[in-house]
Design a protein around this motif. Structure first.
Motif, PDB file in Angstrom:
ATOM      1  N   ARG A   1       9.979  -7.903  15.520  1.00  0.00           N
ATOM      2  CA  ARG A   1      10.918  -6.879  15.069  1.00  0.00           C
ATOM      3  C   ARG A   1      10.959  -6.885  13.550  1.00  0.00           C
ATOM      4  O   ARG A   1      11.578  -7.758  12.929  1.00  0.00           O
ATOM      5  N   THR A   2      10.315  -5.918  12.949  1.00  0.00           N
ATOM      6  CA  THR A   2      10.196  -5.862  11.498  1.00  0.00           C
ATOM      7  C   THR A   2      11.474  -5.287  10.891  1.00  0.00           C
ATOM      8  O   THR A   2      11.951  -4.246  11.337  1.00  0.00           O
ATOM      9  N   PRO A   3      12.045  -5.937   9.881  1.00  0.00           N
ATOM     10  CA  PRO A   3      13.240  -5.381   9.225  1.00  0.00           C
ATOM     11  C   PRO A   3      12.981  -3.972   8.683  1.00  0.00           C
ATOM     12  O   PRO A   3      11.864  -3.640   8.275  1.00  0.00           O
ATOM     13  N   ASP A   4      14.033  -3.167   8.663  1.00  0.00           N
ATOM     14  CA  ASP A   4      13.894  -1.762   8.268  1.00  0.00           C
ATOM     15  C   ASP A   4      13.378  -1.611   6.844  1.00  0.00           C
ATOM     16  O   ASP A   4      12.640  -0.680   6.534  1.00  0.00           O
ATOM     17  N   ASN A   5      13.775  -2.497   5.958  1.00  0.00           N
ATOM     18  CA  ASN A   5      13.388  -2.365   4.550  1.00  0.00           C
ATOM     19  C   ASN A   5      12.224  -3.279   4.187  1.00  0.00           C
ATOM     20  O   ASN A   5      12.045  -3.642   3.030  1.00  0.00           O
ATOM     21  N   ALA A   6      11.429  -3.684   5.177  1.00  0.00           N
ATOM     22  CA  ALA A   6      10.389  -4.681   4.936  1.00  0.00           C
ATOM     23  C   ALA A   6       9.211  -4.148   4.137  1.00  0.00           C
ATOM     24  O   ALA A   6       8.603  -4.877   3.351  1.00  0.00           O
TER      25      ALA A   6
ATOM     26  N   VAL B   1       6.668  -2.062   1.612  1.00  0.00           N
ATOM     27  CA  VAL B   1       6.547  -1.411   0.312  1.00  0.00           C
ATOM     28  C   VAL B   1       5.534  -0.268   0.362  1.00  0.00           C
ATOM     29  O   VAL B   1       5.510   0.594  -0.510  1.00  0.00           O
ATOM     30  N   ASP B   2       4.666  -0.272   1.382  1.00  0.00           N
ATOM     31  CA  ASP B   2       3.739   0.831   1.650  1.00  0.00           C
ATOM     32  C   ASP B   2       3.380   0.753   3.132  1.00  0.00           C
ATOM     33  O   ASP B   2       4.134   0.165   3.921  1.00  0.00           O
ATOM     34  N   ALA B   3       2.264   1.306   3.534  1.00  0.00           N
ATOM     35  CA  ALA B   3       1.939   1.374   4.960  1.00  0.00           C
ATOM     36  C   ALA B   3       1.697   0.009   5.588  1.00  0.00           C
ATOM     37  O   ALA B   3       1.972  -0.190   6.776  1.00  0.00           O
ATOM     38  N   VAL B   4       1.189  -0.959   4.814  1.00  0.00           N
ATOM     39  CA  VAL B   4       0.782  -2.233   5.408  1.00  0.00           C
ATOM     40  C   VAL B   4       1.369  -3.458   4.735  1.00  0.00           C
ATOM     41  O   VAL B   4       1.347  -4.552   5.324  1.00  0.00           O
ATOM     42  N   HIS B   5       1.887  -3.349   3.529  1.00  0.00           N
ATOM     43  CA  HIS B   5       2.321  -4.532   2.793  1.00  0.00           C
ATOM     44  C   HIS B   5       3.827  -4.740   2.901  1.00  0.00           C
ATOM     45  O   HIS B   5       4.615  -3.799   2.789  1.00  0.00           O
ATOM     46  N   LEU B   6       4.199  -6.011   3.065  1.00  0.00           N
ATOM     47  CA  LEU B   6       5.595  -6.421   3.134  1.00  0.00           C
ATOM     48  C   LEU B   6       6.047  -6.969   1.790  1.00  0.00           C
ATOM     49  O   LEU B   6       5.283  -7.654   1.102  1.00  0.00           O
ATOM     50  N   ARG B   7       7.288  -6.681   1.440  1.00  0.00           N
ATOM     51  CA  ARG B   7       7.864  -7.335   0.266  1.00  0.00           C
ATOM     52  C   ARG B   7       8.080  -8.815   0.598  1.00  0.00           C
ATOM     53  O   ARG B   7       8.158  -9.204   1.768  1.00  0.00           O
TER      54      ARG B   7
END
Length: 350
Positions: free
Chosen positions: A303-308, A310-316
């Motif tokens: 379950r990925t956080p809603d604001n995770a 920064v683009d289509a594939v990268h997570l902050r």
């Protein structure tokens, strides 16, 4: 008497004419030599000045600053006796926090051997190199997005020349000769303009900052466009490279886990609304692993956080740390033996 006086002058002119071409050639060669020595001296002075000011890029082994800087980091910051190797493209480099992994699983000594911009065949090439150099590695985790498995046919598998990189990273060879061997003045000048700021993390979307495990934190509160469009068709050459890596690890008793990184919901809705592309990707990964290895589809199962994103594939980085904890849990489950997703046999990760 007039004729006798003119003869010596005629002989002198003939002698000078005969010797002139040789003199011209000598002066020409001398000027070329002076020019070469001067250019070499100027190049060395430029390298020295860039090094003194902190603006010297690494040798251009791949002519990709991100890749070359990672090699430079591994040279300057040896990771002692790793037993877990992380490979892949930028999603593997930026989505794993080695500190979080070791807190969750203290027995792990992770080495992030991922490099940005690599296709699957190139990631496995790097993996094979690091496995040869790091005999203590017992487990390999490959983190990828589907686009890593498209287009392998059009890129060279060898990201860099191992024979040259080996003494640079592992042999403490002097770097200066590599600047001559990989002479690339245009990229040197271009990279010199930004590398200092990238190393300081001052370029938001393209930092070249590493932690002690070789991870590349992407620390930002901002979000950019999806950036990645419709993927190319999946390439059988990419999956063949994964099979070759799996066969090597199987023969040596080392373990393999492949992780499909989370993807932005908007990207999936736009480019794979019925899920057929991802289903095909899953099936091909499973076929490549066969009976050896674990596949975790984090895009579907975490379950990925809603604001995770920064683009289509990268997570902050804040989301990547949570993702790492979920990865550690999957590794723990694989090690204790519950059935892996989709009926795959589990792999113990030591």
């Amino acid at each position: 008497m007039i004729q006798a006086a003119e003869l010596p002058r005629a002989e002198d002119e003939a002698t000078r004419a005969a010797s002139a071409p040789g003199g011209i050639r000598a002066r020409y060669l001398l000027s070329i030599l002076v020019g070469l020595v001067g250019a070499l001296a100027l190049f060395c002075l430029t390298l020295f000045t860039l090094e003194r000011t902190g603006n010297l890029p690494p040798p251009a082994f791949s002519n990709n600053l991100c890749v070359d800087e990672k090699l430079n980091f591994l040279r300057a910051n040896p990771i002692r006796s790793p037993n877990l190797l992380v490979i892949g493209s930028s999603v593997a480099w930026r989505h794993v926090d080695g500190d979080a992994l070791t807190q969750a699983m203290p027995e792990l000594r992770p080495m992030n051997g991922a490099f940005c911009g690599l296709f699957a065949n190139q990631s496995t090439y790097v993996g094979q190199w690091l496995l040869d150099r790091e005999p203590g590695i017992r487990s390999v985790v490959m983190i990828a997005d589907p686009q890593d498995f498209a287009g392998c046919w059009r890129v060279p598998t060898a990201v860099f020349n191992r024979e040259h990189v080996d003494p640079y990273v592992y042999g403490d060879a002097s770097p200066w000769g590599y600047y001559m061997r990989y002479f690339a003045p245009q990229s040197l000048a271009r990279n010199a303009l930004t590398v200092k700021a990238q190393r300081a993390g001052q370029i938001e979307w393209d930092p070249l900052v590493f932690n002690r495990h070789g991870d590349g934190p992407l620390v930002t509160d901002n979000t950019r466009e999806l950036l990645y469009g419709r993927p190319e068709a999946l390439d059988r050459n990419c999956f063949a490279a994964l099979r070759q890596l799996r066969e090597r690890l199987e023969q040596s008793g080392q373990q393999l886990m492949v992780v499909s990184t989370p993807l932005h919901p908007e990207w999936k809705e736009r480019y794979d609304p019925d899920g057929t592309f991802m289903a095909d990707f899953d099936q091909r990964i499973q076929a490549s692993l066969g009976d050896h290895g674990t596949y975790w589809n984090a895009d579907k199962d975490w379950r990925t956080p809603d604001n995770a994103f920064v683009d289509a594939v990268h997570l902050r980085w804040s989301a990547a740390q949570h993702f790492t904890l979920a990865l550690a849990e999957q590794m723990r489950r694989a090690a204790t033996g519950p059935a892996a997703p989709n009926g795959l046999e589990t792999a113990g990760l030591e």
